[in-house]
Design a protein around this motif. Structure first.
Motif, PDB file in Angstrom:
ATOM      1  N   THR A 166       0.712  -1.129  -0.105  1.00 19.97           N
ATOM      2  CA  THR A 166      -0.010  -0.108  -0.027  1.00 19.97           C
ATOM      3  C   THR A 166       0.742   1.253   0.053  1.00 19.97           C
ATOM      4  O   THR A 166       1.581   1.578   0.873  1.00 19.97           O
ATOM      5  CB  THR A 166      -0.950  -0.069   1.298  1.00 19.97           C
ATOM      6  OG1 THR A 166      -1.561  -1.094   1.304  1.00 19.97           O
ATOM      7  CG2 THR A 166      -1.932   1.219   1.094  1.00 19.97           C
ATOM      8  N   VAL A 167       0.994   1.841  -1.266  1.00 19.22           N
ATOM      9  CA  VAL A 167       1.984   2.914  -1.444  1.00 19.22           C
ATOM     10  C   VAL A 167       1.103   4.396  -1.351  1.00 19.22           C
ATOM     11  O   VAL A 167       0.306   4.512  -2.244  1.00 19.22           O
ATOM     12  CB  VAL A 167       2.751   2.708  -2.763  1.00 19.22           C
ATOM     13  CG1 VAL A 167       3.725   3.942  -3.107  1.00 19.22           C
ATOM     14  CG2 VAL A 167       3.528   1.317  -2.583  1.00 19.22           C
ATOM     15  N   PHE A 168       1.776   5.213  -0.507  1.00 20.90           N
ATOM     16  CA  PHE A 168       1.191   6.649  -0.723  1.00 20.90           C
ATOM     17  C   PHE A 168       2.095   7.570  -1.545  1.00 20.90           C
ATOM     18  O   PHE A 168       3.131   7.691  -1.436  1.00 20.90           O
ATOM     19  CB  PHE A 168       0.946   6.938   0.579  1.00 20.90           C
ATOM     20  CG  PHE A 168      -0.038   6.167   1.670  1.00 20.90           C
ATOM     21  CD1 PHE A 168      -1.254   6.527   1.727  1.00 20.90           C
ATOM     22  CD2 PHE A 168       0.521   5.241   2.092  1.00 20.90           C
ATOM     23  CE1 PHE A 168      -1.984   6.048   2.492  1.00 20.90           C
ATOM     24  CE2 PHE A 168      -0.376   4.124   2.905  1.00 20.90           C
ATOM     25  CZ  PHE A 168      -1.901   4.650   3.017  1.00 20.90           C
ATOM     26  N   ALA A 169       1.288   8.160  -2.489  1.00 23.52           N
ATOM     27  CA  ALA A 169       2.120   9.250  -3.459  1.00 23.52           C
ATOM     28  C   ALA A 169       1.162  10.529  -3.594  1.00 23.52           C
ATOM     29  O   ALA A 169      -0.174  10.340  -3.631  1.00 23.52           O
ATOM     30  CB  ALA A 169       2.414   8.692  -4.440  1.00 23.52           C
ATOM     31  N   ARG A 170       2.060  11.591  -3.828  1.00 20.08           N
ATOM     32  CA  ARG A 170       1.233  12.705  -4.349  1.00 20.08           C
ATOM     33  C   ARG A 170       0.707  12.784  -5.839  1.00 20.08           C
ATOM     34  O   ARG A 170       1.396  12.639  -6.698  1.00 20.08           O
ATOM     35  CB  ARG A 170       2.119  13.920  -3.936  1.00 20.08           C
ATOM     36  CG  ARG A 170       1.321  15.177  -3.954  1.00 20.08           C
ATOM     37  CD  ARG A 170       2.148  16.384  -3.298  1.00 20.08           C
ATOM     38  NE  ARG A 170       2.557  16.353  -2.030  1.00 20.08           N
ATOM     39  CZ  ARG A 170       1.560  16.574  -1.055  1.00 20.08           C
ATOM     40  NH1 ARG A 170       0.258  16.999  -1.510  1.00 20.08           N
ATOM     41  NH2 ARG A 170       1.799  16.490   0.163  1.00 20.08           N
ATOM     42  N   THR A 171      -0.578  12.875  -5.851  1.00 21.66           N
ATOM     43  CA  THR A 171      -1.094  12.965  -7.211  1.00 21.66           C
ATOM     44  C   THR A 171      -1.655  14.292  -7.542  1.00 21.66           C
ATOM     45  O   THR A 171      -1.704  14.653  -8.721  1.00 21.66           O
ATOM     46  CB  THR A 171      -2.286  11.816  -7.213  1.00 21.66           C
ATOM     47  OG1 THR A 171      -3.189  12.423  -6.043  1.00 21.66           O
ATOM     48  CG2 THR A 171      -2.080  10.464  -7.132  1.00 21.66           C
ATOM     49  N   ASP A 172      -1.507  15.274  -6.546  1.00 22.45           N
ATOM     50  CA  ASP A 172      -1.488  16.807  -7.198  1.00 22.45           C
ATOM     51  C   ASP A 172      -0.324  17.354  -6.566  1.00 22.45           C
ATOM     52  O   ASP A 172       0.107  17.472  -5.616  1.00 22.45           O
ATOM     53  CB  ASP A 172      -2.560  17.172  -6.299  1.00 22.45           C
ATOM     54  CG  ASP A 172      -2.961  18.717  -6.627  1.00 22.45           C
ATOM     55  OD1 ASP A 172      -2.351  19.223  -7.462  1.00 22.45           O
ATOM     56  OD2 ASP A 172      -3.789  19.175  -6.004  1.00 22.45           O
ATOM     57  N   ALA A 173       0.707  17.660  -7.599  1.00 27.04           N
ATOM     58  CA  ALA A 173       1.776  18.283  -7.469  1.00 27.04           C
ATOM     59  C   ALA A 173       1.501  19.672  -6.766  1.00 27.04           C
ATOM     60  O   ALA A 173       2.680  20.396  -6.198  1.00 27.04           O
ATOM     61  CB  ALA A 173       2.424  18.784  -8.708  1.00 27.04           C
TER      62      ALA A 173
END
Length: 387
Positions: A166-173
């Motif tokens: 379960t990976v968390f990443a920023r989708t809104d720069a």
């Protein structure tokens, strides 16, 4: 809430027997080799340990918060590494799916996590995003019906052996803070995902912890936890998972302290100085009395909080209190245990020395003690202002 006392008593007895007969005898071996024998892991699967908190509809036991707290206090009376092997699946690695997953995601992954066929991990922390978990540098860029993910996660329990991340990443720069962070389900084998060699650690040997490297990892939009409509809601998902996990972790801090009180009493009863057992000396008695009192206080706080959560009460502040008090308490008890054991408590392979190393991590992960103090203070003042 205990749903079926007779059935639950049997579950606790099975767990207690496993801990005492199969785990405690090999604690020193696991600490030396840094590996839990596969037959023991298979026994964990057979006993259903990987699925305790996963709903029954998906092959788990669906334990309530109170039931899970009591189980956690049992399973953690052996070296903490044993629980870490299955704890992700029945805790933080599955909870995101339980609270926010789509029906299809739940059907696909939760039965595999509950059975232990798949090992999950929760990849949130980064080199610059620890206590400030919103400072995510990992980016997920939309490309048609897919996302391309780049970044690096660190200090991830079970990362070297995990099958599901379960990976968390920023989708809104342009997003600030918690805004614009999304959670993704990524399977091992996805091109561009790799896990370097596990760290060498102070303690908890046998529990592999490492990094997750993502280099142009391409996943479909359906990989977002909760589906594409949940883009940007990943931090909320993480906090919902962590809120429950902090209650779990409090139980996992109390178990080692219970064990250490027992070990202190045994040592104080058999070790002789000045012609009598050291348990006759009041200053040794003080360390035992303080430790046992703190164990009981932590246990009472945990069970009260778990019951409130089962009743649907918002226990965000109390969960922080449980984690803070239990983890700090466990550290104090471990320190006293080394003191009672004396020089023997500083020698490798001694139970006090081993637990002293293992439990130090409790005050760091799932929010440091300092972060919980800040959270508790803020919520206390907010409640006072509201009232």
């Amino acid at each position: 809430m205990i749903r079926n006392p007779e059935q639950f008593a049997k579950l606790l007895a099975d767990v207690r027997r496993f801990v005492r007969e199969e785990c405690i005898p090999i604690e020193a071996e696991v600490d030396r080799t840094d590996v839990i024998p596969e037959p023991v892991v298979e026994r964990m699967r057979t006993l259903g340990l990987f699925g305790h908190s996963i709903p029954e509809a998906y092959g788990g036991a669906g334990l309530t918060s109170e039931e899970l707290s009591l189980v956690n206090m049992e399973v953690s009376q052996c070296a903490t590494t044993f629980r870490a092997r299955f704890g992700g699946n029945t805790g933080i690695a599955s909870e995101s799916l339980v609270v926010d997953g789509t029906p299809a995601q739940k059907e696909k992954y939760l039965p595999q996590l509950a059975s232990g066929k798949v090992t999950g991990c929760f990849a949130l922390t980064e080199p610059e995003a620890g206590s400030d978990a919103t400072a995510q540098k990992t980016m997920a860029v939309r490309d048609g019906d897919h996302y391309v993910i780049n970044g690096r996660k660190c200090f991830i329990t079970n990362a070297p052996i995990a099958n599901l991340f379960t990976v968390f990443a920023r989708t809104d720069a342009q997003g600030k803070g918690a805004n614009g962070i999304s959670a993704f389900l990524i399977e091992r084998g996805a091109p561009g995902l790799s896990t370097p060699e596990a760290y060498r650690k102070m303690g908890q040997h046998g529990s592999p912890v490492g990094e997750v490297v993502l280099e142009n990892v391409r996943v479909p939009a359906s990989a977002v936890v909760g589906g594409p409509a949940m883009e940007g809601q990943g931090f909320r998902t993480a906090m919902r998972a962590l809120n429950k996990q902090r209650i779990n972790l409090a139980g996992l801090c109390i178990g080692p302290a219970i064990r250490l009180v027992d070990e202190m009493v045994a040592r104080a009863s058999t070790r002789k100085q000045f012609g009598q057992s050291i348990g006759e000396f009041q200053l040794v008695q003080q360390m035992i009395a303080e430790s046992n009192t703190e164990v009981h206080a932590a246990r009472a706080l945990l069970l009260e909080t778990a019951r409130k959560r089962d009743d649907g009460v918002d226990v965000t502040m109390e969960a922080s209190m449980c984690k803070l008090f239990a983890s700090e308490m466990c550290g104090r008890v471990a320190d006293r245990a080394v003191q009672v054991f004396g020089g023997q408590g500083y020698v490798n392979d001694n139970v006090a020395e081993r637990f002293y190393r293992d439990v130090r991590l409790f005050r760091l992960y799932e929010g440091t003690s300092q972060i919980h103090l800040v959270n508790i203070a803020r919520r206390t003042m907010a409640l006072a202002a509201r009232d």
